[in-house]
Design a protein around this motif. Structure first.
Motif, PDB file in Angstrom:
ATOM      1  N   PHE A  17      -8.014 -46.541  85.233  1.00  0.00           N
ATOM      2  CA  PHE A  17      -7.375 -47.847  85.421  1.00  0.00           C
ATOM      3  C   PHE A  17      -5.868 -47.757  85.172  1.00  0.00           C
ATOM      4  O   PHE A  17      -5.085 -48.415  85.864  1.00  0.00           O
ATOM      5  CB  PHE A  17      -8.010 -48.896  84.505  1.00  0.00           C
ATOM      6  CG  PHE A  17      -9.332 -49.388  84.991  1.00  0.00           C
ATOM      7  CD1 PHE A  17      -9.470 -49.894  86.270  1.00  0.00           C
ATOM      8  CD2 PHE A  17     -10.449 -49.339  84.179  1.00  0.00           C
ATOM      9  CE1 PHE A  17     -10.693 -50.348  86.738  1.00  0.00           C
ATOM     10  CE2 PHE A  17     -11.674 -49.787  84.631  1.00  0.00           C
ATOM     11  CZ  PHE A  17     -11.798 -50.291  85.916  1.00  0.00           C
ATOM     12  N   MET A  18      -5.452 -46.941  84.215  1.00  0.00           N
ATOM     13  CA  MET A  18      -4.029 -46.770  83.963  1.00  0.00           C
ATOM     14  C   MET A  18      -3.354 -46.103  85.170  1.00  0.00           C
ATOM     15  O   MET A  18      -2.287 -46.528  85.609  1.00  0.00           O
ATOM     16  CB  MET A  18      -3.809 -45.920  82.708  1.00  0.00           C
ATOM     17  CG  MET A  18      -2.346 -45.816  82.307  1.00  0.00           C
ATOM     18  SD  MET A  18      -2.098 -44.913  80.774  1.00  0.00           S
ATOM     19  CE  MET A  18      -2.644 -43.284  81.222  1.00  0.00           C
ATOM     20  N   GLY A  19      -3.978 -45.080  85.720  1.00  0.00           N
ATOM     21  CA  GLY A  19      -3.441 -44.418  86.913  1.00  0.00           C
ATOM     22  C   GLY A  19      -3.376 -45.360  88.098  1.00  0.00           C
ATOM     23  O   GLY A  19      -2.387 -45.387  88.839  1.00  0.00           O
ATOM     24  N   LEU A  20      -4.424 -46.153  88.275  1.00  0.00           N
ATOM     25  CA  LEU A  20      -4.439 -47.140  89.353  1.00  0.00           C
ATOM     26  C   LEU A  20      -3.347 -48.180  89.151  1.00  0.00           C
ATOM     27  O   LEU A  20      -2.659 -48.567  90.091  1.00  0.00           O
ATOM     28  CB  LEU A  20      -5.814 -47.812  89.432  1.00  0.00           C
ATOM     29  CG  LEU A  20      -6.009 -48.817  90.564  1.00  0.00           C
ATOM     30  CD1 LEU A  20      -5.849 -48.134  91.907  1.00  0.00           C
ATOM     31  CD2 LEU A  20      -7.367 -49.457  90.447  1.00  0.00           C
ATOM     32  N   GLY A  21      -3.156 -48.606  87.916  1.00  0.00           N
ATOM     33  CA  GLY A  21      -2.096 -49.576  87.614  1.00  0.00           C
ATOM     34  C   GLY A  21      -0.717 -49.019  87.907  1.00  0.00           C
ATOM     35  O   GLY A  21       0.153 -49.713  88.430  1.00  0.00           O
ATOM     36  N   LEU A  23      -0.015 -46.680  90.133  1.00  0.00           N
ATOM     37  CA  LEU A  23       0.121 -46.622  91.587  1.00  0.00           C
ATOM     38  C   LEU A  23       0.432 -47.999  92.176  1.00  0.00           C
ATOM     39  O   LEU A  23       1.288 -48.128  93.057  1.00  0.00           O
ATOM     40  CB  LEU A  23      -1.149 -46.061  92.216  1.00  0.00           C
ATOM     41  CG  LEU A  23      -1.386 -44.570  92.024  1.00  0.00           C
ATOM     42  CD1 LEU A  23      -2.737 -44.175  92.604  1.00  0.00           C
ATOM     43  CD2 LEU A  23      -0.282 -43.766  92.684  1.00  0.00           C
ATOM     44  N   VAL A  24      -0.246 -49.028  91.696  1.00  0.00           N
ATOM     45  CA  VAL A  24       0.011 -50.388  92.180  1.00  0.00           C
ATOM     46  C   VAL A  24       1.430 -50.809  91.827  1.00  0.00           C
ATOM     47  O   VAL A  24       2.148 -51.383  92.655  1.00  0.00           O
ATOM     48  CB  VAL A  24      -1.033 -51.370  91.616  1.00  0.00           C
ATOM     49  CG1 VAL A  24      -0.634 -52.811  91.876  1.00  0.00           C
ATOM     50  CG2 VAL A  24      -2.405 -51.087  92.208  1.00  0.00           C
ATOM     51  N   ILE A  28       4.435 -51.821  94.466  1.00  0.00           N
ATOM     52  CA  ILE A  28       5.155 -53.106  94.419  1.00  0.00           C
ATOM     53  C   ILE A  28       6.657 -52.869  94.294  1.00  0.00           C
ATOM     54  O   ILE A  28       7.461 -53.526  94.967  1.00  0.00           O
ATOM     55  CB  ILE A  28       4.611 -53.974  93.276  1.00  0.00           C
ATOM     56  CG1 ILE A  28       3.183 -54.424  93.599  1.00  0.00           C
ATOM     57  CG2 ILE A  28       5.518 -55.174  93.024  1.00  0.00           C
ATOM     58  CD1 ILE A  28       2.474 -55.115  92.464  1.00  0.00           C
ATOM     59  N   ILE A  29       7.053 -51.919  93.469  1.00  0.00           N
ATOM     60  CA  ILE A  29       8.486 -51.616  93.308  1.00  0.00           C
ATOM     61  C   ILE A  29       9.078 -51.125  94.621  1.00  0.00           C
ATOM     62  O   ILE A  29      10.164 -51.552  95.025  1.00  0.00           O
ATOM     63  CB  ILE A  29       8.685 -50.589  92.167  1.00  0.00           C
ATOM     64  CG1 ILE A  29       8.390 -51.239  90.813  1.00  0.00           C
ATOM     65  CG2 ILE A  29      10.096 -50.019  92.195  1.00  0.00           C
ATOM     66  CD1 ILE A  29       8.328 -50.264  89.655  1.00  0.00           C
ATOM     67  N   VAL A  30       8.370 -50.243  95.318  1.00  0.00           N
ATOM     68  CA  VAL A  30       8.863 -49.734  96.602  1.00  0.00           C
ATOM     69  C   VAL A  30       8.983 -50.861  97.619  1.00  0.00           C
ATOM     70  O   VAL A  30       9.973 -50.947  98.355  1.00  0.00           O
ATOM     71  CB  VAL A  30       7.952 -48.601  97.127  1.00  0.00           C
ATOM     72  CG1 VAL A  30       8.242 -48.286  98.579  1.00  0.00           C
ATOM     73  CG2 VAL A  30       8.108 -47.361  96.274  1.00  0.00           C
TER      74      VAL A  30
END
Length: 159
Positions: A17-21, A23-24, A28-30
Motif C-alpha cells: 500500500f505504501m508503494g502504491l501510494g 506511485l499515485v 498526481i504530481i506529474v
C-alpha cells in the motif's frame, strides 16, 4: 527449505500500500506539473498558406466545404497547389461572398483521433495480458498450496 517466490505475495500489505501510494502521488504530481507547463510558444503563428492570395475567410464568414484532408501526391510533388507545399494538407472554404478558397491546414484532429484509437487498443491489450498473467499466477499459487496441503495430509503420523 522454503521456496522464495519472486512475485509480490512475499511482501507485507503495508509495504504494498505504501508503494502504491507513492506511485499515485508521483502520478498526481506529474499531472499537476504537466498541466502548468506552457509548451506553446506565444510568438508562434501557424503558417497558413493561401491559394491565389485570397484572404476572404479572414474578413468575412465562411463555410467549410471540405474538411482538412491530405493533398494528393501529385499536388505535393508538382507544387501545383501552393497550399500543399508546407503542410501537405488542405481544406476548401466558401466565403460569404461566394468565393471558393483553398487553404492549408494542420491535420491535428485526424492525428489525435488515430492516436486515441491506438492508445485505447494498446491499453486494452496490455490490460488483458496483465489480467491473464495475474490469473495464471493465481492459479499456479493456488495449485502449489493444494499440493502442499495434500502432501501434509498424506504424510504418515509418527507416534
Amino acid at each position: 527449505m522454503q521456496n522464495k517466490s519472486t512475485m509480490l505475495e512475499g511482501y507485507p500489505k503495508n509495504r504494498m500500500f505504501m508503494g502504491l501510494g507513492i506511485l499515485v502521488a508521483c502520478t498526481i504530481i506529474v499531472i499537476i506539473i504537466e498541466s502548468n507547463i506552457d509548451v506553446h510558444d506565444h510568438n508562434f503563428q501557424p503558417q497558413i498558406v493561401i491559394e491565389n492570395n485570397s484572404t476572404c475567410w479572414l474578413r468575412e464568414e465562411y463555410q467549410v466545404i471540405e474538411e482538412c484532408h491530405p493533398c494528393t501526391e501529385f499536388e505535393v510533388v508538382s507544387k501545383s497547389l501552393g497550399v500543399c507545399i508546407n503542410t501537405h494538407y488542405k481544406e476548401v472554404l466558401r466565403c460569404k461572398s461566394g468565393e471558393i478558397v483553398t487553404r492549408s491546414c494542420d491535420h491535428v484532429a485526424e492525428i489525435e483521433r488515430r492516436n486515441l484509437i491506438i492508445f485505447t487498443v494498446v491499453c486494452g491489450v496490455l490490460g488483458f495480458l496483465s489480467y491473464m498473467l495475474v490469473y495464471w499466477r493465481e492459479r499456479v499459487i493456488y495449485r502449489r498450496a493444494q499440493l502442499k496441503i495434500e502432501r501434509q495430509l498424506n504424510r504418515p503420523l509418527l507416534l
